[in-house]
Design an enzyme around this catalytic site. Structure first.
Site, PDB file in Angstrom:
ATOM      1  N   LYS A  29       1.490  10.823   3.354  1.00 16.78           N
ATOM      2  CA  LYS A  29       1.336  10.516   1.909  1.00 16.78           C
ATOM      3  C   LYS A  29       2.016  11.136   1.039  1.00 16.78           C
ATOM      4  O   LYS A  29       2.312  10.415  -0.164  1.00 16.78           O
ATOM      5  CB  LYS A  29      -0.169  10.420   1.616  1.00 16.78           C
ATOM      6  CG  LYS A  29      -1.070   9.558   2.688  1.00 16.78           C
ATOM      7  CD  LYS A  29      -2.148   8.623   1.856  1.00 16.78           C
ATOM      8  CE  LYS A  29      -2.338   7.543   2.723  1.00 16.78           C
ATOM      9  NZ  LYS A  29      -3.780   7.002   2.413  1.00 16.78           N
TER      10      LYS A  29
ATOM     11  N   LYS B 259       1.420   2.885  12.250  1.00 16.92           N
ATOM     12  CA  LYS B 259       0.076   2.333  12.447  1.00 16.92           C
ATOM     13  C   LYS B 259      -0.101   1.184  11.418  1.00 16.92           C
ATOM     14  O   LYS B 259       0.590   1.283  10.503  1.00 16.92           O
ATOM     15  CB  LYS B 259      -1.195   3.310  12.319  1.00 16.92           C
ATOM     16  CG  LYS B 259      -1.340   4.010  10.858  1.00 16.92           C
ATOM     17  CD  LYS B 259      -2.940   4.433  10.726  1.00 16.92           C
ATOM     18  CE  LYS B 259      -2.984   4.742   9.214  1.00 16.92           C
ATOM     19  NZ  LYS B 259      -4.215   5.060   8.536  1.00 16.92           N
TER      20      LYS B 259
ATOM     21  N   LYS C  69      -3.630  -0.629   5.455  1.00 12.77           N
ATOM     22  CA  LYS C  69      -3.853  -1.427   4.242  1.00 12.77           C
ATOM     23  C   LYS C  69      -2.782  -1.389   3.194  1.00 12.77           C
ATOM     24  O   LYS C  69      -2.676  -2.236   2.388  1.00 12.77           O
ATOM     25  CB  LYS C  69      -5.239  -1.345   4.041  1.00 12.77           C
ATOM     26  CG  LYS C  69      -5.865  -0.363   3.663  1.00 12.77           C
ATOM     27  CD  LYS C  69      -7.360  -0.361   3.073  1.00 12.77           C
ATOM     28  CE  LYS C  69      -8.282   0.325   3.680  1.00 12.77           C
ATOM     29  NZ  LYS C  69      -8.616   1.917   3.778  1.00 12.77           N
TER      30      LYS C  69
HETATM   31  P1  ATP Z   1      -4.524   3.645   4.011  1.00  8.35           P
HETATM   32  O1  ATP Z   1      -3.907   2.676   5.130  1.00  8.35           O
HETATM   33  O2  ATP Z   1      -4.927   3.245   2.744  1.00  8.35           O
HETATM   34  O3  ATP Z   1      -4.235   5.039   3.990  1.00  8.35           O
HETATM   35  P2  ATP Z   1      -6.835   4.009   6.048  1.00  8.35           P
HETATM   36  O4  ATP Z   1      -6.909   2.609   6.268  1.00  8.35           O
HETATM   37  O5  ATP Z   1      -5.739   4.536   6.975  1.00  8.35           O
HETATM   38  O6  ATP Z   1      -6.145   3.732   4.509  1.00  8.35           O
HETATM   39  P3  ATP Z   1      -9.480   4.308   5.755  1.00  8.35           P
HETATM   40  O7  ATP Z   1      -9.876   3.268   5.130  1.00  8.35           O
HETATM   41  O8  ATP Z   1     -10.202   5.449   5.402  1.00  8.35           O
HETATM   42  O9  ATP Z   1      -8.146   4.762   5.812  1.00  8.35           O
HETATM   43  O10 ATP Z   1      -9.694   4.324   7.336  1.00  8.35           O
HETATM   44  C1  ATP Z   1     -11.206   4.105   7.801  1.00  8.35           C
HETATM   45  C2  ATP Z   1     -11.262   4.513   9.395  1.00  8.35           C
HETATM   46  O11 ATP Z   1     -10.315   3.098  10.019  1.00  8.35           O
HETATM   47  C3  ATP Z   1     -10.747   5.497   9.839  1.00  8.35           C
HETATM   48  O12 ATP Z   1     -11.532   5.904  10.881  1.00  8.35           O
HETATM   49  C4  ATP Z   1      -9.402   5.183  10.439  1.00  8.35           C
HETATM   50  O13 ATP Z   1      -9.292   5.971  11.517  1.00  8.35           O
HETATM   51  C5  ATP Z   1      -9.413   3.947  10.999  1.00  8.35           C
HETATM   52  N1  ATP Z   1      -8.153   3.326  10.908  1.00  8.35           N
HETATM   53  C6  ATP Z   1      -7.086   3.055  10.055  1.00  8.35           C
HETATM   54  N2  ATP Z   1      -6.257   2.490  10.271  1.00  8.35           N
HETATM   55  C7  ATP Z   1      -6.464   2.096  11.575  1.00  8.35           C
HETATM   56  C8  ATP Z   1      -5.447   1.618  12.724  1.00  8.35           C
HETATM   57  N3  ATP Z   1      -4.373   1.025  12.344  1.00  8.35           N
HETATM   58  N4  ATP Z   1      -6.204   1.435  13.968  1.00  8.35           N
HETATM   59  C9  ATP Z   1      -7.114   1.960  14.234  1.00  8.35           C
HETATM   60  N5  ATP Z   1      -8.157   2.731  13.496  1.00  8.35           N
HETATM   61  C10 ATP Z   1      -7.493   2.497  12.107  1.00  8.35           C
END
Ligand code: ATP
Ligand code: LTN
Length: 336
Positions: free
Chosen positions: A115, A197, A200
């Site tokens: 980040k 990964k 969003k």
């Molecule tokens: P950002 O992409 O904005 O950094 P994020 O989606 O990684 O945010 P959170 O919204 O807090 O972060 O994630 C919520 C949950 O979703 C966490 O348990 C995270 O591990 C899971 N998660 C996020 N992206 C993935 C992915 N690509 N595959 C599987 N699990 C995911």
């Protein structure tokens, strides 16, 4: 809370529209675990302030995430569902834990490094302290297990370290939590760059399936998904794009990965991509429709939030008072 059951805590940030990765890696498991554990699910709005936010958008995404949780099948009658900033103990415990955390432990975190690169114009203290706030979330509730995607494993290790450090320095106080990471779906990859990964906050919207995409958008994005050129549907380290599509199809349909490979043996990528898109659309479209209905009833959603905050405040303040007492913060006796 049922005292026979173990306690589970998890959260998602209201930072943009959740993706298929958030659903398959996290929210789907939140639903399937809600009967087995005393579940506490939060909307991590304080965490989401670590990147620049438009206040109006943050407010609406908070309510939208609450509606999404419920639309996915989380039952607010069974679990405690609340917004993190409605329980001030989270920020207060963070201060105490900060006094026991070393900068080196935070600066080496993969998410912090990623980040800091992607938000180079705003590398703030909150971004670095993010994992400590997450530790507070978890430790306030005597949490036994934490369902998360693979990317959050490092943060859970810090939580365990801090719990043990505190317990050793004072006396047993915090439960040392275990992660629950799904076998398949823990790391859904970007459709445009399958070595990263699905996120969003990706600038390219073809890289992710958002929970609010309609059927046409979902199928279009899968059709454009980056794959190799050998047209064989099998999982392999040198075929990250196809491997990702196979995992998605496997988690969405409940078929084992080997069954998916068998089902699509001899089929071309074009046809396979459409099949994945259709399966995903079939899963997401009803959720999207239910979320829309829920968002039309703001009074209901506010009621859920208020009730969740009352339950969470009760539990969290009990733990926080214990911590304050143990570290030696003075508490005057009140005259009756
Ligand atoms: P950002 O992409 O904005 O950094 P994020 O989606 O990684 O945010 P959170 O919204 O807090 O972060 O994630 C919520 C949950 O979703 C966490 O348990 C995270 O591990 C899971 N998660 C996020 N992206 C993935 C992915 N690509 N595959 C599987 N699990 C995911
Ligand atoms: N950092 C997490 C979201 C989160 C969380 C938590 C997950 C905040 N607090 C407590 C589990 C337990 C993420 O997935 N980005």
């Amino acid at each position: 809370m049922d005292t026979d059951k173990k306690t589970l805590y998890s959260a998602v940030q209201p930072s943009g529209v959740p993706t298929l990765g958030n659903y398959l890696g996290a929210i789907k498991n939140f639903v399937s675990l809600q009967d087995e554990y005393n579940c506490i699910y939060s909307i991590a709005d304080l965490h989401s302030l670590t990147v620049k936010r438009e206040p109006k958008e943050l407010r609406s995404q908070t309510v939208e995430l609450l509606a999404l949780y419920i639309a996915c099948g989380i039952d607010p009658e069974k679990v405690c569902l609340f917004v993190q900033s409605h329980v001030s103990a989270h920020a207060e415990l963070t201060w105490i834990l900060n006094t026991m955390t070393y900068p080196g432990e935070l600066s080496r975190m993969t998410q912090f490094k990623d980040k800091s690169r992607s938000h180079a114009d705003n590398v703030n203290m909150g971004l670095m302290d993010y994992p400590v706030l997450m530790c507070s979330d978890i430790l306030l509730y005597g949490t036994d297990v934490v369902p998360i995607g693979a990317d959050q494993k490092q943060h859970l290790e810090l939580t365990r370290d801090l719990a043990i450090r505190f317990n050793n320095r004072y006396s047993p106080t915090f439960t040392v939590p275990e992660p629950i990471i799904p076998k398949t779906g823990a790391r859904i990859m970007s459709l445009q760059d399958p070595l990263h990964k699905m996120s969003k906050s990706d600038d390219n919207e073809n890289a992710y399936i958002s929970m609010s995409d309609d059927k046409d958008a979902i199928i279009r994005k899968f059709k454009r998904a980056v794959t190799d050129s050998d047209n064989v549907i099998v999982c392999s380290d040198d075929k990250p794009g196809v491997t990702n599509l196979i995992s998605i199809y496997s988690v969405v349909t409940g078929l084992e990965v080997s069954e998916v490979e068998k089902k699509f043996a001899g089929v071309g990528y074009g046809e396979f991509k459409v099949a994945v898109g259709e399966a995903v659309a079939e899963l997401l479209c009803p959720i999207r429709a239910r979320q829309k209905e829920l968002l039309a009833d703001k009074a209901y959603l506010d009621g859920v939030m208020i009730r969740g905050a009352e339950q969470a405040n009760y539990l969290a303040n009990k733990m926080l008072s214990k911590v304050y007492r143990k570290v030696g913060l003075y508490s005057p006796e009140r005259k009756k």
